[in-house]
Design an enzyme around this catalytic site. Sequence first.
Site, PDB file in Angstrom:
ATOM      1  N   TYR A 147       8.552  39.153  39.065  1.00 62.42           N
ATOM      2  CA  TYR A 147       7.510  39.762  39.887  1.00 62.42           C
ATOM      3  C   TYR A 147       6.471  38.710  40.235  1.00 62.42           C
ATOM      4  CZ  TYR A 147       3.812  42.894  41.485  1.00 62.42           C
ATOM      5  OH  TYR A 147       2.858  43.520  42.253  1.00 62.42           O
ATOM      6  N   ASP A 249       3.936  30.345  39.160  1.00 61.93           N
ATOM      7  CA  ASP A 249       3.089  31.530  39.216  1.00 61.93           C
ATOM      8  C   ASP A 249       2.536  31.727  37.801  1.00 61.93           C
ATOM      9  OD1 ASP A 249       1.998  34.029  39.134  1.00 61.93           O
ATOM     10  OD2 ASP A 249       3.671  35.061  40.090  1.00 61.93           O
ATOM     11  N   LYS A 276      -5.841  37.221  37.936  1.00 63.37           N
ATOM     12  CA  LYS A 276      -6.162  38.037  36.753  1.00 63.37           C
ATOM     13  C   LYS A 276      -7.382  37.529  35.963  1.00 63.37           C
ATOM     14  CE  LYS A 276      -1.926  40.311  36.875  1.00 63.37           C
ATOM     15  NZ  LYS A 276      -1.622  41.700  36.918  1.00 63.37           N
TER      16      LYS A 276
HETATM   17  C1  LIG Z   1       3.244  37.102  37.665  1.00 61.07           C
HETATM   18  C2  LIG Z   1       2.424  37.819  38.708  1.00 61.07           C
HETATM   19  N1  LIG Z   1       2.227  37.243  39.898  1.00 61.07           N
HETATM   20  C3  LIG Z   1       1.495  37.827  40.843  1.00 61.07           C
HETATM   21  C4  LIG Z   1       0.914  39.056  40.645  1.00 61.07           C
HETATM   22  C5  LIG Z   1       0.118  39.711  41.725  1.00 61.07           C
HETATM   23  O1  LIG Z   1      -1.239  39.751  41.392  1.00 61.07           O
HETATM   24  P1  LIG Z   1      -2.218  40.831  42.068  1.00 61.07           P
HETATM   25  O2  LIG Z   1      -1.857  42.157  41.507  1.00 61.07           O
HETATM   26  O3  LIG Z   1      -3.582  40.356  41.702  1.00 61.07           O
HETATM   27  O4  LIG Z   1      -1.955  40.760  43.535  1.00 61.07           O
HETATM   28  C6  LIG Z   1       1.087  39.700  39.418  1.00 61.07           C
HETATM   29  C7  LIG Z   1       0.475  41.020  39.167  1.00 61.07           C
HETATM   30  O5  LIG Z   1       0.748  41.710  38.217  1.00 61.07           O
HETATM   31  C8  LIG Z   1       1.884  39.077  38.439  1.00 61.07           C
HETATM   32  O6  LIG Z   1       2.114  39.685  37.265  1.00 61.07           O
END
Ligand SMILES: Cc1ncc(COP(=O)(O)O)c(C=O)c1O
Length: 448
Positions: A147, A249, A276
């Site tokens: 994700y 990421d 986050k």
């Molecule tokens: C690994 C990862 N990347 C990107 C995101 C996306 O972040 P946001 O919800 O702030 O758009 C998340 C969200 O849970 C995530 O867990």
Amino acid sequence: MSNTYNVNRKYSQALYKRAKEVMTGGVSRNTIYRRPHPFYVASAKGSYVTDIDANTRVDFANNMASLIHGHAHPAIIEAVYEQMQRGTAYTLGSEVEVAFGELLVERNHNFEKIRFVNSGTEAVMSMIKAARAYTGRPKIAKAEGAYHGTYDFAEISQIVKPNNWGDIDKPNSVPVTAGTPENVKSDVIVFPYNDTERTLKLLEANKKDLACVLLDPVSHRIGMFPIEEDYLIAIYNWTRKHKVLLVFDEVVTYRVTYSGAQHLYPVKPDMTALGKIIGGGFPVGAIAGDAKYMSVFDPTRKIIKQPHSGTFSANPITMTAGKVAMELFDRKAVDDINNITEIAKKQIGEAIKEADVPVIITGAGSMFRMHLRHKAPRNYRETYQCPEERKLIVDFLDYLFLHEDIIMINTFACMLATTITQVEVDRLTQSLLKGFKKFKAEIHRFAK
Ligand SMILES: Cc1ncc(COP(=O)(O)O)c(C=O)c1O
């Protein structure tokens, strides 16, 4: 079933009725939906959240891993309140954005430059676009099941099932959203996590078109186990050879060490997406990395390869909250939260033994996830939960939420905050032990 628990829910039930009138499904983010209705918060402080029906719960989700210091931390509130009186967003820069940028760049020697945005999704999207802009190539490669937010390209094969994931030698590119354009599918190469031979074969077949390989060093959705070092080194070496960018990421995993999970490995990502915890409880994202790749955003250049803005990017409220939060999350705080998480994992491990259930705990730093398995999974297909197993986990989480007053992440995961103490860890362990005993027969049925 959820409604067999005797929980106060009158006001949340009524509010959901109103919510359904104006929001599709009654929610603005599907994350908060639970059957038969979501619960609504009256107030939250530290590790405790009280809903409008006066139920108080211990929070191990912390707004999907974003509140590293729990709710309403006094130092963050005070700094934000002070900033609010001087304005909340301007069409000018602010000193705090520079200071926060300095702090994050100093903290990680892989970061030469940084840019702020408003979400993890936006950070991953901007990073992918930067990789394309720099290399002039269209494709990206990502791991099956990972994700990375909701950008079309990052979303591919985030949710796949045995009936559509395809041959492991060449996994299908499966869109999450109906109507995703065909070229999005063909421009995303999906590889199996922790499988060096197959991954390198897939990368090799697309080397001329690849802008970047996108990886999460401890992918939450794949199973929250750290990426295997040999595998990561093999990918890193391959990207060096073919001048393909390696982008990380770390939206979730930045909490794992003082400077992210990337410092657990002898490789250097070209760019990293953050989010986050760096927002101190406010919406945030950031892209950080080598000056040479980040130069695609540079407005002082004759040709701006990737014009990049955003009305609320680097707004002083987020910058202020993020700066205080990250100052507080110093080396000692990182060690302390990781230590208490180790204690939690150890205690839960003992509860698993006592209840005699096949449950495996994976994780890193201050995050962990549980799997109904005899053996730790290594990739998405091994972690995959069939609908019946998923239902059991939802029932277990309902039991924890409605009967034990414990909030967890719906993957059966916990993301701790610095406010968690031995008291909350003991409570979590006791609640899980009761749950393991209650659902023992069903857990045995699904464990592989
Ligand atoms: C690994 C990862 N990347 C990107 C995101 C996306 O972040 P946001 O919800 O702030 O758009 C998340 C969200 O849970 C995530 O867990």
